[in-house]
Design a protein around this motif. Structure first.
Motif, PDB file in Angstrom:
ATOM      1  N   PRO A 189     -11.293  13.249  -1.235  1.00  0.00           N
ATOM      2  CA  PRO A 189     -11.943  11.948  -1.089  1.00  0.00           C
ATOM      3  C   PRO A 189     -13.445  12.070  -0.878  1.00  0.00           C
ATOM      4  CG  PRO A 189     -10.805  12.538   0.940  1.00  0.00           C
ATOM      5  CD  PRO A 189     -10.469  13.601  -0.064  1.00  0.00           C
ATOM      6  N   TRP A 219     -13.235   9.636  -5.419  1.00  0.00           N
ATOM      7  CA  TRP A 219     -12.474  10.878  -5.451  1.00  0.00           C
ATOM      8  C   TRP A 219     -13.157  11.911  -6.347  1.00  0.00           C
ATOM      9  CZ3 TRP A 219      -8.542  10.954  -2.043  1.00  0.00           C
ATOM     10  CH2 TRP A 219      -8.115   9.702  -1.563  1.00  0.00           C
ATOM     11  N   LEU A 254      -3.666  18.192  -3.916  1.00  0.00           N
ATOM     12  CA  LEU A 254      -4.268  17.283  -2.936  1.00  0.00           C
ATOM     13  C   LEU A 254      -4.826  18.081  -1.761  1.00  0.00           C
ATOM     14  CD1 LEU A 254      -1.712  14.325  -2.698  1.00  0.00           C
ATOM     15  CD2 LEU A 254      -3.717  14.543  -4.180  1.00  0.00           C
ATOM     16  N   CYS A 290      -6.921  14.311   1.999  1.00  0.00           N
ATOM     17  CA  CYS A 290      -6.256  13.137   1.419  1.00  0.00           C
ATOM     18  C   CYS A 290      -5.276  12.512   2.409  1.00  0.00           C
ATOM     19  CB  CYS A 290      -5.507  13.516   0.145  1.00  0.00           C
ATOM     20  SG  CYS A 290      -6.584  14.092  -1.194  1.00  0.00           S
ATOM     21  N   MET A 311      -5.920   5.507  -3.665  1.00  0.00           N
ATOM     22  CA  MET A 311      -5.015   6.544  -4.182  1.00  0.00           C
ATOM     23  C   MET A 311      -3.596   5.984  -4.232  1.00  0.00           C
ATOM     24  SD  MET A 311      -4.075  10.348  -2.655  1.00  0.00           S
ATOM     25  CE  MET A 311      -5.428  11.201  -3.499  1.00  0.00           C
TER      26      MET A 311
END
Length: 423
Positions: free
Chosen positions: A121, A131, A274, A278, A302
């Motif tokens: 992020p 992102w 990820l 996140c 997201m």
């Protein structure tokens, strides 16, 4: 236009790209690690790892036909061609997805053989985070970082096998395989096979290998046996409790001899790309914190398509995509983070009170219809046509009683709430 990054180019990724475009405010950027679209529907005869050393994604086997009729599987805007069989070979599903991508001009937004390595992020002073998506071009060996205003995760959850650790399995002298690596029945010729798990793949593969195996033992702990007629060399036994050199001890105290165990025990949710920032965790087969099983509650730009299972997949993906994009365009305001977390916990507790095992929290089954109705009311969306629910439910009941023959039936939809079956 701002960019929405989409990870994966199966059915979920394609309809996400379509609905991103439909807003007129965003453009999609789709990354797919394989050479073509289709995701879990894309057949690969190989198992193990691909030429880049990446685990092969697809669990598709050579003869698979859908266990749902095409009449309930199509995206709302793009029906399957009428006529012909209702239960389709996987190659026809991939062709349908290609036709869908061409119809909505999606190929220009897809990068094949691109592997997403990291998603992180980028906090904003106001609004949702952006992102940074790090992607490796597998053919060129180069890496690029793309900044996206939103990310939709569509990498599926039928690619990382879940294999239970049976006590003393190391003593078992026979062969072992997970259904992820099953491609055809040839390895099972003349074998006594214990198939562990009686979900859709366990049942389907048991029927297929029964044509060449000596004996197939369908091992599960469901409250009651499957009521359908089965081939004479297929029996149902209790779940395996432990292994011994020549076979398996079962939970009811009996034992069976086997020279092959096939694990049809499902798959793990996995998001190795990820970053920890996140805030997504997978615990006891639950992805959290997901509002409506869809949106990262802490970072709502997201989304995760298709986390629920035992659903009518393509219409479900389409609906989730529309809902998520309503949030991104500002047409739908989400509750506050504390309110979303409270609702997630309430949903979890209600599930437990109903006796649903924690690992089945994302199992929608009959709940999927109320799920979409509730969210449609929130977002001003159309719900799925009633006939889809009716036909989906009818086929599920028929399948449970006529496992060996149900795919020979053909259906036609005759109205918003009516269908007919023809043979």
């Amino acid at each position: 236009m701002d960019t929405v990054g989409i990870i994966g180019c199966g059915a979920a990724g394609l309809c996400a790209a379509r609905q991103v475009l439909a807003t007129g405010k965003y453009k999609p950027q789709v990354w797919e690690l394989s050479e073509g679209l289709g995701g879990t529907w894309r057949y690969n005869p190989d198992t193990g790892r691909d030429k880049y050393g990446i685990p092969i994604h697809s669990s598709m086997y050579q003869n698979l036909k859908t266990n749902l009729p095409k009449e309930v599987m199509s995206f709302p805007e793009f029906p399957f061609p009428t006529g012909g069989d209702s239960f389709l070979h996987h190659t026809k599903i991939v062709q349908y997805l290609k036709d869908y991508a061409e119809h909505f001009n999606l190929f220009q937004y897809i990068q094949f053989e691109h592997y997403v390595e990291n998603v992180e992020p980028i906090p904003q002073e106001e609004g949702f985070p952006h992102w940074a998506v790090t992607v490796k071009d597998l053919k060129e060996g180069t890496t690029i970082i793309t900044v996206c205003q939103a990310v939709i995760v569509c990498n599926g959850h039928y690619s990382v096998p879940r294999i239970p650790k049976l006590p003393f399995i190391e003593d078992f002298q026979g062969r072992q395989m997970h259904s992820h690596d099953y491609r055809d029945s040839s390895p099972f010729k003349g074998a006594n096979v214990l198939v562990l798990g009686s979900g859709a793949s366990g049942l389907d593969i048991s029927l297929e290998i029964s044509t060449v195996a000596n004996k197939v033992m369908l091992s599960h702990n469901l409250p009651s046996p499957n009521q359908s007629k089965l081939p004479p060399n297929v029996t149902q036994v209790k779940g395996a409790d432990s292994a011994y050199p020549k076979g398996f001890h079962l939970v009811d105290g009996t034992s069976v001899e086997a020279d092959f165990i096939l694990y049809c025990t499902g798959y793990e949710y996995s998001f190795p790309f990820l970053s920890e920032k996140c805030g997504i965790e997978v615990t006891k087969n639950q992805v959290s914190p997901l509002y409506k099983h869809l949106i990262n509650a802490a970072m709502p730009s997201m989304g995760f398509l298709g986390i629920p299972f035992q659903i009518c997949p393509f219409p479900f993906f389409d609906f989730q995509s529309r809902f998520f994009m309503k949030v991104m365009t500002g047409e739908l305001d989400l509750p506050s983070l504390p309110e979303m977390l409270e609702e997630i916990e309430k949903d979890h507790q209600e599930s437990l009170k109903k006796g649903v095992p924690e690992k089945h929290f994302h199992n929608m089954s009959i709940r999927q219809w109320q799920y979409t109705r509730d969210m449609a009311e929130m977002a001003g969306l159309e719900t799925t046509m009633p006939v889809i629910e009716k036909l989906f439910t009818a086929v599920r009941e028929i399948r449970n009683k006529t496992l060996m023959t149900y795919k020979s039936t053909t259906y036609i939809i005759t109205g918003p709430e009516t269908f007919e079956c023809v043979h």
